[in-house]
Design a protein around this motif. Structure first.
Motif, mmCIF file in Angstrom:
data_model
loop_
_atom_site.group_PDB
_atom_site.id
_atom_site.type_symbol
_atom_site.label_atom_id
_atom_site.label_comp_id
_atom_site.label_asym_id
_atom_site.label_seq_id
_atom_site.Cartn_x
_atom_site.Cartn_y
_atom_site.Cartn_z
ATOM 1 N N ARG A 147 0.833 -1.204 0.000
ATOM 2 C CA ARG A 147 0.000 0.000 0.000
ATOM 3 C C ARG A 147 0.868 1.255 0.000
ATOM 4 N NH1 ARG A 147 -3.704 0.165 4.741
ATOM 5 N NH2 ARG A 147 -4.733 1.754 3.511
ATOM 6 N N VAL A 148 2.127 1.119 -0.390
ATOM 7 C CA VAL A 148 3.062 2.245 -0.365
ATOM 8 C C VAL A 148 2.532 3.404 -1.206
ATOM 9 C CG1 VAL A 148 5.389 3.040 -0.954
ATOM 10 C CG2 VAL A 148 5.083 0.811 0.127
ATOM 11 N N LYS A 149 2.113 3.119 -2.424
ATOM 12 C CA LYS A 149 1.647 4.191 -3.317
ATOM 13 C C LYS A 149 0.447 4.918 -2.722
ATOM 14 C CE LYS A 149 0.418 5.071 -8.115
ATOM 15 N NZ LYS A 149 0.285 4.471 -9.455
ATOM 16 N N GLU A 150 -0.513 4.153 -2.230
ATOM 17 C CA GLU A 150 -1.729 4.738 -1.638
ATOM 18 C C GLU A 150 -1.392 5.630 -0.448
ATOM 19 O OE1 GLU A 150 -5.372 3.143 1.158
ATOM 20 O OE2 GLU A 150 -4.367 1.712 -0.155
ATOM 21 N N LEU A 151 -0.577 5.123 0.466
ATOM 22 C CA LEU A 151 -0.262 5.890 1.673
ATOM 23 C C LEU A 151 0.677 7.050 1.380
ATOM 24 C CD1 LEU A 151 -0.015 2.940 4.183
ATOM 25 C CD2 LEU A 151 -1.885 4.564 3.900
ATOM 26 N N ARG A 152 1.558 6.878 0.412
ATOM 27 C CA ARG A 152 2.439 7.983 -0.008
ATOM 28 C C ARG A 152 1.595 9.131 -0.541
ATOM 29 N NH1 ARG A 152 4.022 9.351 -4.839
ATOM 30 N NH2 ARG A 152 3.546 7.366 -5.861
ATOM 31 N N ALA A 153 0.588 8.805 -1.361
ATOM 32 C CA ALA A 153 -0.289 9.825 -1.927
ATOM 33 C C ALA A 153 -1.082 10.543 -0.835
ATOM 34 C CB ALA A 153 -1.233 9.196 -2.944
ATOM 35 N N ARG A 154 -1.532 9.804 0.167
ATOM 36 C CA ARG A 154 -2.264 10.421 1.285
ATOM 37 C C ARG A 154 -1.426 11.467 2.006
ATOM 38 N NH1 ARG A 154 -5.440 5.688 4.552
ATOM 39 N NH2 ARG A 154 -6.719 4.977 2.813
ATOM 40 N N HIS A 155 -0.124 11.228 2.033
ATOM 41 C CA HIS A 155 0.782 12.170 2.692
ATOM 42 C C HIS A 155 1.331 13.212 1.719
ATOM 43 C CE1 HIS A 155 0.668 9.150 5.887
ATOM 44 N NE2 HIS A 155 1.086 10.115 6.676
ATOM 45 N N ASP A 156 0.800 13.206 0.501
ATOM 46 C CA ASP A 156 1.189 14.172 -0.524
ATOM 47 C C ASP A 156 2.704 14.168 -0.767
ATOM 48 O OD1 ASP A 156 0.468 16.027 -2.475
ATOM 49 O OD2 ASP A 156 0.867 17.726 -1.138
ATOM 50 N N LEU A 157 3.264 12.956 -0.855
ATOM 51 C CA LEU A 157 4.697 12.801 -1.096
ATOM 52 C C LEU A 157 4.924 12.228 -2.489
ATOM 53 C CD1 LEU A 157 5.798 11.116 2.251
ATOM 54 C CD2 LEU A 157 6.349 13.439 1.515
ATOM 55 N N THR A 158 5.936 12.739 -3.152
ATOM 56 C CA THR A 158 6.356 12.137 -4.414
ATOM 57 C C THR A 158 7.210 10.920 -4.102
ATOM 58 O OG1 THR A 158 8.400 13.420 -4.526
ATOM 59 C CG2 THR A 158 6.415 14.399 -5.554
ATOM 60 N N GLN A 159 7.451 10.109 -5.109
ATOM 61 C CA GLN A 159 8.346 8.962 -4.922
ATOM 62 C C GLN A 159 9.726 9.450 -4.497
ATOM 63 O OE1 GLN A 159 7.967 7.192 -8.806
ATOM 64 N NE2 GLN A 159 6.412 5.735 -8.107
ATOM 65 N N GLU A 160 10.184 10.516 -5.113
ATOM 66 C CA GLU A 160 11.502 11.082 -4.790
ATOM 67 C C GLU A 160 11.552 11.556 -3.342
ATOM 68 O OE1 GLU A 160 15.421 11.969 -5.658
ATOM 69 O OE2 GLU A 160 14.019 11.201 -7.143
ATOM 70 N N ALA A 161 10.505 12.249 -2.906
ATOM 71 C CA ALA A 161 10.473 12.763 -1.528
ATOM 72 C C ALA A 161 10.487 11.622 -0.514
ATOM 73 C CB ALA A 161 9.246 13.645 -1.327
ATOM 74 N N LEU A 162 9.678 10.600 -0.746
ATOM 75 C CA LEU A 162 9.666 9.453 0.173
ATOM 76 C C LEU A 162 11.026 8.771 0.181
ATOM 77 C CD1 LEU A 162 8.278 7.539 2.122
ATOM 78 C CD2 LEU A 162 7.403 6.271 0.148
ATOM 79 N N ALA A 163 11.604 8.595 -0.995
ATOM 80 C CA ALA A 163 12.930 7.970 -1.088
ATOM 81 C C ALA A 163 13.955 8.747 -0.262
ATOM 82 C CB ALA A 163 13.366 7.884 -2.547
#
Length: 68
Positions: free
Chosen positions: A4-20
C-alpha cells in the motif's frame, strides 16, 4: 507481496523522490516497492511505515504464497 506504499504515499502528498529521500533510498527502490517487485529489508519497511505513520502490517500484505 502486495503493498500500500503508493496509496499511503499519496495520502501524505509525497512524491516517490520525496519518500525515497526521507527513508534513505533511491527513487527506483520506491518504484519497485510500489509495483511489488522488491521485498524490502525489515529496516527499510520500518522506516517507510514510520514515515507514512502506519505499521508494517498495514503497509505490506503478505500472502501464504510469499512465504514459500
Amino acid at each position: 507481496m502486495k503493498t500500500r506504499v503508493k496509496e499511503l504515499r499519496a495520502r501524505h502528498d509525497l512524491t516517490q523522490e520525496a519518500l525515497a529521500n526521507l527513508v534513505g533510498v533511491r527513487r527506483e527502490t520506491i518504484v519497485f516497492l510500489e509495483k511489488g517487485k522488491y521485498n524490502p529489508s525489515l529496516k527499510l519497511a520500518y522506516r517507510i511505515a514510520r514515515t507514512l505513520d502506519t505499521t508494517i502490517d498495514e503497509l505490506f500484505i503478505f500472502e501464504d504464497s510469499d512465504l514459500e
